[in-house]
Design a protein around this motif. Structure first.
Motif, PDB file in Angstrom:
ATOM      1  N   TYR A  86      -1.634  -1.451  -4.102  1.00 31.47           N
ATOM      2  CA  TYR A  86      -2.665  -0.419  -3.984  1.00 31.47           C
ATOM      3  C   TYR A  86      -1.960   0.918  -3.832  1.00 31.47           C
ATOM      4  CZ  TYR A  86      -5.429  -4.501  -2.692  1.00 31.47           C
ATOM      5  OH  TYR A  86      -6.029  -5.738  -2.677  1.00 31.47           O
ATOM      6  N   TYR A 131       0.868  -1.177   0.000  1.00 33.58           N
ATOM      7  CA  TYR A 131       0.000   0.000   0.000  1.00 33.58           C
ATOM      8  C   TYR A 131       0.902   1.224   0.000  1.00 33.58           C
ATOM      9  CZ  TYR A 131      -3.296   3.638   1.108  1.00 33.58           C
ATOM     10  OH  TYR A 131      -4.035   4.800   1.046  1.00 33.58           O
ATOM     11  N   GLN A 136      -8.412   3.294  -2.947  1.00 34.29           N
ATOM     12  CA  GLN A 136      -7.545   2.113  -2.946  1.00 34.29           C
ATOM     13  C   GLN A 136      -7.387   1.528  -1.543  1.00 34.29           C
ATOM     14  OE1 GLN A 136      -5.543   0.540  -5.810  1.00 34.29           O
ATOM     15  NE2 GLN A 136      -7.600   1.216  -6.362  1.00 34.29           N
TER      16      GLN A 136
END
Length: 81
Positions: free
Chosen positions: A42, A6, A56
């Motif tokens: 993401y 992420y 996201q």
């Protein structure tokens, strides 16, 4: 072992799209060095971390149960919030 990445950068003049690329590169290096395979990435671009209303981020939360990664890889913990 499976991992997800992420990445996020904040709006404003000091962080740009390149911030995402740098975070991704560092996360991929860490994953490789520690024996993890990245199964999904993401990234929220120009999004504040003061709330969790990020597309996201929310998608990642929904998909974690299905993906079942061993780790969530972040460049820095403040990218989560």
């Amino acid at each position: 072992m499976r991992g997800v990445i992420y990445a996020r950068y904040s709006p404003g003049p000091h962080q740009t799209e390149q911030s995402i690329e740098g975070q991704r590169a560092e996360a991929e290096r860490w994953a490789k060095a520690n024996g993890y395979t990245i199964v999904k990435e993401y990234a929220d671009r120009a999004m504040t971390g003061t709330n969790d209303d990020r597309d996201q981020f929310q998608l990642m939360l929904r998909e974690l149960e299905r993906l079942r990664p061993a780790v969530l890889i972040l460049w820095k913990v403040d990218r989560m919030g």
